[in-house]
Design an enzyme around this catalytic site. Sequence first.
Site, PDB file in Angstrom:
ATOM      1  N   THR A   1     -10.351  -4.670   1.552  1.00 23.81           N
ATOM      2  CA  THR A   1     -11.606  -4.303   2.217  1.00 23.81           C
ATOM      3  C   THR A   1     -12.716  -5.285   1.824  1.00 23.81           C
ATOM      4  O   THR A   1     -12.582  -6.040   0.847  1.00 23.81           O
ATOM      5  CB  THR A   1     -12.060  -2.895   1.765  1.00 23.81           C
ATOM      6  OG1 THR A   1     -12.256  -2.937   0.335  1.00 23.81           O
ATOM      7  CG2 THR A   1     -11.038  -1.822   2.111  1.00 23.81           C
TER       8      THR A   1
ATOM      9  N   GLU B   1      -5.817  -6.250   4.277  1.00 24.86           N
ATOM     10  CA  GLU B   1      -5.656  -7.378   3.338  1.00 24.86           C
ATOM     11  C   GLU B   1      -6.849  -7.441   2.364  1.00 24.86           C
ATOM     12  O   GLU B   1      -7.287  -8.506   1.949  1.00 24.86           O
ATOM     13  CB  GLU B   1      -5.405  -8.694   4.076  1.00 24.86           C
ATOM     14  CG  GLU B   1      -4.134  -8.581   4.927  1.00 24.86           C
ATOM     15  CD  GLU B   1      -3.478  -9.878   5.318  1.00 24.86           C
ATOM     16  OE1 GLU B   1      -3.695 -10.885   4.637  1.00 24.86           O
ATOM     17  OE2 GLU B   1      -2.717  -9.861   6.302  1.00 24.86           O
TER      18      GLU B   1
ATOM     19  N   PRO C   1       0.503   5.920  -0.212  1.00 22.90           N
ATOM     20  CA  PRO C   1      -0.440   7.000   0.092  1.00 22.90           C
ATOM     21  C   PRO C   1      -1.545   7.140  -0.962  1.00 22.90           C
ATOM     22  O   PRO C   1      -2.699   7.381  -0.616  1.00 22.90           O
ATOM     23  CB  PRO C   1       0.456   8.258   0.121  1.00 22.90           C
ATOM     24  CG  PRO C   1       1.803   7.733   0.532  1.00 22.90           C
ATOM     25  CD  PRO C   1       1.907   6.359  -0.077  1.00 22.90           C
TER      26      PRO C   1
ATOM     27  N   GLY D   1     -24.395  -1.008  29.428  1.00 19.55           N
ATOM     28  CA  GLY D   1     -23.524   0.101  29.848  1.00 19.55           C
ATOM     29  C   GLY D   1     -22.102  -0.374  30.082  1.00 19.55           C
ATOM     30  O   GLY D   1     -21.130   0.327  29.737  1.00 19.55           O
TER      31      GLY D   1
ATOM     32  N   ILE E   1     -25.086  -6.710  24.602  1.00 19.18           N
ATOM     33  CA  ILE E   1     -25.445  -7.610  25.706  1.00 19.18           C
ATOM     34  C   ILE E   1     -24.827  -7.100  27.010  1.00 19.18           C
ATOM     35  O   ILE E   1     -25.451  -7.138  28.072  1.00 19.18           O
ATOM     36  CB  ILE E   1     -25.000  -9.060  25.380  1.00 19.18           C
ATOM     37  CG1 ILE E   1     -25.876  -9.621  24.242  1.00 19.18           C
ATOM     38  CG2 ILE E   1     -25.071  -9.962  26.623  1.00 19.18           C
ATOM     39  CD1 ILE E   1     -25.399 -10.919  23.633  1.00 19.18           C
TER      40      ILE E   1
ATOM     41  N   THR F   1       0.817  -1.214   0.000  1.00 20.78           N
ATOM     42  CA  THR F   1       0.000   0.000   0.000  1.00 20.78           C
ATOM     43  C   THR F   1       0.855   1.271   0.000  1.00 20.78           C
ATOM     44  O   THR F   1       1.925   1.311   0.610  1.00 20.78           O
ATOM     45  CB  THR F   1      -0.916  -0.020   1.237  1.00 20.78           C
ATOM     46  OG1 THR F   1      -1.732  -1.183   1.157  1.00 20.78           O
ATOM     47  CG2 THR F   1      -1.800   1.207   1.330  1.00 20.78           C
TER      48      THR F   1
HETATM   49  N1  COS Z   1      -3.469 -14.939  -8.010  1.00 24.79           N
HETATM   50  C1  COS Z   1      -2.667 -14.896  -9.094  1.00 24.79           C
HETATM   51  N2  COS Z   1      -2.750 -13.917 -10.028  1.00 24.79           N
HETATM   52  C2  COS Z   1      -3.679 -12.981  -9.853  1.00 24.79           C
HETATM   53  C3  COS Z   1      -4.553 -12.976  -8.753  1.00 24.79           C
HETATM   54  C4  COS Z   1      -4.426 -14.010  -7.807  1.00 24.79           C
HETATM   55  N3  COS Z   1      -5.223 -14.076  -6.737  1.00 24.79           N
HETATM   56  N4  COS Z   1      -5.370 -11.911  -8.845  1.00 24.79           N
HETATM   57  C5  COS Z   1      -5.029 -11.257  -9.959  1.00 24.79           C
HETATM   58  N5  COS Z   1      -4.010 -11.912 -10.592  1.00 24.79           N
HETATM   59  C6  COS Z   1      -3.379 -11.561 -11.843  1.00 24.79           C
HETATM   60  C7  COS Z   1      -4.429 -11.457 -12.955  1.00 24.79           C
HETATM   61  O1  COS Z   1      -4.684 -12.730 -13.521  1.00 24.79           O
HETATM   62  C8  COS Z   1      -3.767 -10.529 -13.928  1.00 24.79           C
HETATM   63  O2  COS Z   1      -2.820 -11.210 -14.697  1.00 24.79           O
HETATM   64  P1  COS Z   1      -2.918 -11.244 -16.319  1.00 24.79           P
HETATM   65  O3  COS Z   1      -2.859  -9.797 -16.734  1.00 24.79           O
HETATM   66  O4  COS Z   1      -1.721 -12.038 -16.733  1.00 24.79           O
HETATM   67  O5  COS Z   1      -4.219 -11.876 -16.630  1.00 24.79           O
HETATM   68  C9  COS Z   1      -2.992  -9.569 -13.016  1.00 24.79           C
HETATM   69  O6  COS Z   1      -2.803 -10.263 -11.780  1.00 24.79           O
HETATM   70  C10 COS Z   1      -3.730  -8.276 -12.770  1.00 24.79           C
HETATM   71  O7  COS Z   1      -4.984  -8.598 -12.200  1.00 24.79           O
HETATM   72  P2  COS Z   1      -6.264  -7.647 -12.323  1.00 24.79           P
HETATM   73  O8  COS Z   1      -6.428  -7.240 -13.755  1.00 24.79           O
HETATM   74  O9  COS Z   1      -7.400  -8.332 -11.676  1.00 24.79           O
HETATM   75  O10 COS Z   1      -5.775  -6.386 -11.472  1.00 24.79           O
HETATM   76  P3  COS Z   1      -6.526  -5.078 -10.998  1.00 24.79           P
HETATM   77  O11 COS Z   1      -5.573  -3.969 -11.079  1.00 24.79           O
HETATM   78  O12 COS Z   1      -7.836  -4.959 -11.724  1.00 24.79           O
HETATM   79  O13 COS Z   1      -6.776  -5.311  -9.407  1.00 24.79           O
HETATM   80  C11 COS Z   1      -7.670  -6.114  -7.342  1.00 24.79           C
HETATM   81  C12 COS Z   1      -7.331  -6.383  -8.831  1.00 24.79           C
HETATM   82  C13 COS Z   1      -8.574  -4.914  -7.133  1.00 24.79           C
HETATM   83  C14 COS Z   1      -8.384  -7.375  -6.921  1.00 24.79           C
HETATM   84  C15 COS Z   1      -6.352  -5.939  -6.547  1.00 24.79           C
HETATM   85  O14 COS Z   1      -5.753  -4.707  -6.839  1.00 24.79           O
HETATM   86  C16 COS Z   1      -6.548  -6.049  -5.052  1.00 24.79           C
HETATM   87  O15 COS Z   1      -6.618  -7.156  -4.498  1.00 24.79           O
HETATM   88  N6  COS Z   1      -6.620  -4.888  -4.353  1.00 24.79           N
HETATM   89  C17 COS Z   1      -6.647  -4.867  -2.910  1.00 24.79           C
HETATM   90  C18 COS Z   1      -5.250  -4.811  -2.399  1.00 24.79           C
HETATM   91  C19 COS Z   1      -5.176  -5.195  -0.974  1.00 24.79           C
HETATM   92  O16 COS Z   1      -5.689  -6.221  -0.551  1.00 24.79           O
HETATM   93  N7  COS Z   1      -4.492  -4.356  -0.222  1.00 24.79           N
HETATM   94  C20 COS Z   1      -4.255  -4.614   1.147  1.00 24.79           C
HETATM   95  C21 COS Z   1      -2.797  -4.496   1.363  1.00 24.79           C
HETATM   96  S1  COS Z   1      -2.155  -5.682   2.416  1.00 24.79           S
HETATM   97  S2  COS Z   1      -2.636  -5.124   4.210  1.00 24.79           S
END
Ligand code: COS
Length: 384
Positions: free
Chosen positions: A366, A364, A127, A341, A338, A125
């Site tokens: 939302t 991890e 900013p 207060g 439950i 992550t």
């Molecule tokens: N396992 C393996 N590969 C994955 C995957 C997974 N679970 N999820 C996505 N991919 C791959 C996709 O297949 C794609 O590859 P190809 O281009 O070769 O097909 C690539 O990664 C990009 O995936 P996608 O197009 O789905 O990416 P997006 O940018 O649309 O984002 C989300 C997907 C929103 C699901 C992702 O950004 C996400 O999980 N965001 C939340 C992040 C998070 O959990 N942050 C918390 C931080 S840790 S505290």
Amino acid sequence: MIRDSETLTLLLDTIGRFVREKLVPQEAHVGETDQIPEDIVRDMKALGLFGMSIPEAYGGMGLTMEEEVLAGFEISHTSPAFRSLFATNNGIGAQGIVIDGTEAQKQHYLPKIATGEIIGSFALTEPDSGSDAGSLRTSAVKDGDFYVINGTKRYITNAPEAGIFTVMARTAAQVKGADGISAFIVEKGTPGLSLGAIDKKMGQKGAHTCDVIFDNVRIPVANLIGGQEGVGFKTAMKVLDKGRLNIAAASVGAAERMLADALRYARERKQFGKAIGEFQLIQAMLADSHSEIYAARCMVLDAARKRDEGHNVGTEAACAKLFASEMCGRVADRAVQIFGGAGYLAEYGIERFYRDVRLFRIYEGTSQIQQLVIARNLLRDGAA
Ligand code: COS
């Protein structure tokens, strides 16, 4: 998959006793001081908790996913901050290396992670890039035998304690999305690496987060995870699939604890001449909580078993995290209700849990990101 039920039972009993005898009595102290006492950290190391999911070949316990979530339920019967300290070593702070690292990277780092000698932290992550992880801007530019990293990472769990960071950074500036991202191992103390002030949070006191700042941090090319550029986003997503199961397990364990506290209070507290647990409106809250916990427990175990069988559990992990973390929020709310207060007062502890578990629905991924992952996978698989 349970490999050896006798050893597993022993481990779960040991964790249960450790939670009851050592951790629960320290919950309020940790909540007030924002520090986990050193002797507890020593005990966690001695019990092997830092290396539960690190393969045995590298000094860990090599628990299967099913065994790991069972341990996760047990350890989460106390304040989540205790688990948080070793959770990144089993989860997001080490799995990048476990899943996609080279043999040399595994041999170099995993044994120290398994013992807790170093803490691993996951730096995705930024900013301006949270849910939209693929838009991250931290850069890693190759310069001879080094990569030079610049950027800032935000809300990084265990960063103040970390010995190494798994850092996702953009190696191909011209590629805007996920394909331009690579994953690196960056060691604490590397020149140019610095930490921001420890964040002041709503809950989970004792678990620390802060910014991690990279100012021309030079790291050897050998620290590119898997030795391959452009696959760092996929590494991060695979790590999060597992991490989401761990958060789902933590949600179940915390909900079980809150329900146990609410049950005890419902038996003891008397109003209108009888225990409040005898009133049907209180019973409804207890029953709904128990049913939902049971459902979440079954989901987490099913998803864990599927992962152990080698299936892709992206959808199941997202379902489990979504349902279990939202369930935990509802159980926390009912538990406070439950207690009445007393639920609003610090001395009863339930308000601390209420604040602590709020994070499960956010980090991890939302709840909204889990919904998006589930729906996308459904639509994709349906179309195939
Ligand atoms: N396992 C393996 N590969 C994955 C995957 C997974 N679970 N999820 C996505 N991919 C791959 C996709 O297949 C794609 O590859 P190809 O281009 O070769 O097909 C690539 O990664 C990009 O995936 P996608 O197009 O789905 O990416 P997006 O940018 O649309 O984002 C989300 C997907 C929103 C699901 C992702 O950004 C996400 O999980 N965001 C939340 C992040 C998070 O959990 N942050 C918390 C931080 S840790 S505290």
